[in-house]
Write a protein that holds these residues in place. Structure first.
Motif, short mmCIF file in Angstrom:
data_model
loop_
_atom_site.label_atom_id
_atom_site.label_comp_id
_atom_site.label_asym_id
_atom_site.label_seq_id
_atom_site.Cartn_x
_atom_site.Cartn_y
_atom_site.Cartn_z
N ASN A 91 -24.49 41.19 45.82
CA ASN A 91 -23.24 40.75 45.23
C ASN A 91 -23.48 40.18 43.83
O ASN A 91 -24.15 40.84 43.04
N ALA A 295 -16.81 36.88 58.23
CA ALA A 295 -15.86 37.24 57.17
C ALA A 295 -15.78 38.75 56.97
O ALA A 295 -14.73 39.27 56.58
N ARG A 296 -16.87 39.46 57.24
CA ARG A 296 -16.89 40.91 57.02
C ARG A 296 -16.25 41.70 58.15
O ARG A 296 -16.06 42.92 58.03
N ASP A 303 -8.29 39.12 53.21
CA ASP A 303 -9.29 39.56 52.23
C ASP A 303 -10.15 38.35 51.86
O ASP A 303 -9.77 37.54 51.01
N ILE A 304 -11.30 38.23 52.49
CA ILE A 304 -12.10 37.00 52.40
C ILE A 304 -13.13 37.14 51.28
O ILE A 304 -13.91 38.10 51.24
N GLN A 305 -13.13 36.16 50.39
CA GLN A 305 -14.11 36.06 49.32
C GLN A 305 -15.05 34.90 49.65
O GLN A 305 -14.61 33.85 50.11
N ILE A 306 -16.34 35.10 49.41
CA ILE A 306 -17.33 34.08 49.75
C ILE A 306 -18.05 33.63 48.50
O ILE A 306 -18.56 34.46 47.72
N GLY A 467 -17.43 39.70 47.78
CA GLY A 467 -16.13 40.06 48.33
C GLY A 467 -15.49 41.13 47.48
O GLY A 467 -16.05 41.57 46.46
N SER A 468 -14.32 41.55 47.87
CA SER A 468 -13.65 42.65 47.16
C SER A 468 -13.32 42.31 45.72
O SER A 468 -13.17 43.21 44.89
#
Length: 565
Positions: A91, A295-296, A303-306, A467-468
């Protein structure tokens, strides 16, 4: 100093909130020490600063911020933390992230929770003297009872600025905090938690958790909290269990801050490189992996951002210093319970913070600085400064030969008249880990570890995101820090950051951004030369955003120069 344009960074950074006038009495015969301020250098980076973000906010976004307390950046390896190591490789790895000064937990927790530097939050050290809170004692920000006293003294504004919590509420979003850190750390992440009516659970001070009905329901399910041990394996697992089994399914917050007190706790008392420290890192790494895997899962529906971060680094604790006793014997009793002596009070701890009670007492700082420079345990020294012509910040401190403490971005009304750090070097500790320094405190022991100062081992922190909304397999070498977390979280939720926030959106890591316009970071070097040697502070600047990097003190002894920090 020559400055280069830094692209479209619009949010203003922290500006010094106050300066004091240099009294004529704070000078003595002799030449004035020189202050050298280095010219900027162009620094090549792997990443550009984008002109704009062209990807829309993810639909139904949710953000999880994971904090691994005290994790050194150089400990993120395939051997020590394989899951975090893989996450950063896959990431965005913000490799040049820094803490704020002092590199202490509550100071940086307040910065993470507000997006502001200490000069704006008012959390200027873990422990410091504030007569508005306690006239005869040092204020300890780790204790909830002390935080409550400060909240009362400042009418709910101990943390002066609004934070992430208030911005989320204004945007119709929610926040939940779960930690195994101290009650004070938990509180400064959302200091007005009851007023904000949001979830905050602290496993080391469950009685301070809020709301009580929810905390009681969680406790009935748990039965009891695990004991705090070293490494804190059971309590780290309990944090994750609470998040996954209660907070996420029952509260479903738009932002969750999950703060693991290890490896910091085990580092302190078992030492860097110890078997217990290695086990602590492995455990929090596994808990981080549990959150990422959860989360995945496509079944989550959001839509989970980490984001993942550490609040500071660590150094080996080598050589205890009885700073309070030595200062008292030299005629500087700084203890509020027994002083003041010579009109000065403060906290001679891992970072010394000394306050003059009256303007006339500031002259005593001359002798105090002279004494400190003679001590082998003392590092860099900073004193309050003043504005130069047209309000331009003067790098000079109040005491000749010191640097202006405003350069540290820690010049709140509560800030002391003098900061000093302890001596730090590159020497390896008892288990071969580089970076060692003197330490203060009865709780720590030789061979443990500590933090708070301005060495790169303490100031460098972990920061990554995935995340996306983020790019894949990117290493950013642009300067950044813990103050950038809150603005970035708000951006992911489509909320504009308040203009007072010191931090910036970490847009260089966002997917779909225009990265063709390169904004060159600038190096800033401030140097104070005096009869005993020199102190130097290095910062990096990106547009209007400034990040303290490290300080170094060198002392001349017997014609030779030694490094003091």
């Amino acid at each position: 100093m020559r400055r280069r344009s830094a692209g479209r960074l619009h949010r203003p950074s922290h500006k010094p909130s106050r300066f004091i006038t240099r009294p004529a009495t704070l000078s003595r015969p002799g030449p004035r020490p020189k202050i050298k301020r280095a010219k900027s250098k162009q620094v090549k980076t792997k990443q550009t600063e984008p002109k704009k973000r062209i990807k829309p906010v993810p639909s139904d976004p949710q953000v999880i911020l994971v904090v691994l307390d005290g994790l050194r950046r150089d400990f993120v390896t395939a051997a020590y933390t394989p899951n975090l190591y893989a996450f950063l490789r896959e990431n965005v790895d913000y490799r040049e992230s820094r803490s704020v000064f002092p590199s202490m937990t509550r100071v940086n927790a307040a910065a993470i929770g507000s997006g502001c530097v200490p000069g704006m939050t008012g959390v200027i050290a873990n422990q410091f003297y504030d007569p508005k809170v306690f006239a005869d004692a040092v204020f300890h920000t780790g204790k909830v009872s002390h935080i409550e006293a400060a909240m009362q003294a400042y009418e709910g504004r101990f943390v002066t600025v609004d934070g992430l919590a208030e911005s989320l509420i204004a945007g119709g979003k929610s926040l939940a905090v779960v930690t195994s850190a101290s009650g004070g750390t938990t509180r400064v992440l959302n200091p007005r938690v009851a007023e904000n009516d949001q979830v905050s659970l602290c496993l080391r001070d469950w009685g301070s958790s809020y709301p009580k009905a929810f905390a009681d329901r969680v406790m009935r399910d748990l039965g009891a909290l695990p004991d705090l041990q070293m490494p804190a394996i059971a309590i780290s697992r309990c944090v994750t269990n609470i998040v996954l089994n209660h907070v996420m399914p029952e509260v479903d917050p738009d932002v969750a801050i999950v703060w693991y007190g290890d490896p910091d706790y085990t580092f302190h008392y078992r030492g860097l490189g110890s078997e217990e420290a290695l086990a602590a890192m492995r455990e929090v790494d596994q808990q981080f992996a549990r959150l990422v895997n959860w989360a995945r899962d496509p079944a989550r529906g959001r839509d989970i951002q980490i984001l993942v971060a550490s609040d500071h680094g660590h150094i080996n604790a080598v050589g205890r210093v009885e700073a309070g006793r030595e200062l008292r014997e030299a005629g500087f009793d700084l203890d509020p319970a027994t002083g003041p002596q010579r009109g000065l009070l403060g906290a001679p701890l891992q970072v010394g913070a000394v306050r003059a009670l009256q303007a006339a007492d500031k002259t005593e700082l001359l002798d105090l600085v002279q004494f400190l420079r003679e001590q082998p345990w003392c590092g860099a020294i900073f004193t309050q400064g003043l504005n130069g012509p047209d309000g331009v910040q003067d790098p000079h401190g109040l005491v000749p030969g010191t640097l202006n403490s405003s350069l540290l971005l820690n010049d709140h009304a509560r800030s002391p008249d003098l900061f000093y750090t302890l001596a730090v070097g590159d020497e390896a500790g008892p288990r071969g880990v580089p970076g060692s320094g003197r330490f203060v405190g009865s709780e720590l022991k030789e061979g443990g570890s500590t933090h708070g100062g301005l060495s790169s081992y303490e100031m460098r922190s972990v920061l990554g995101a995935g995340g996306s909304a983020f790019r894949n397999s990117v290493v950013s070498t642009l300067p950044c820090g813990v103050v950038d977390i809150a603005p970035t979280v708000l951006s992911l939720l489509g909320i504009a950051s308040p203009p007072f926030m010191s931090g910036r959106v970490l847009s260089e890591g966002l997917a779909g951004c225009d990265t063709t316009a390169l904004a060159e970071p600038e190096e800033e070097l401030f140097e104070a030369v005096h009869a005993s040697g020199r102190d130097a502070l290095r910062r990096r600047r990106l547009g209007q955003h400034v990040y303290v990097q490290e300080a170094e003190a060198r002392r001349i002894e017997g014609g030779a120069t030694r490094r003091a920090s």
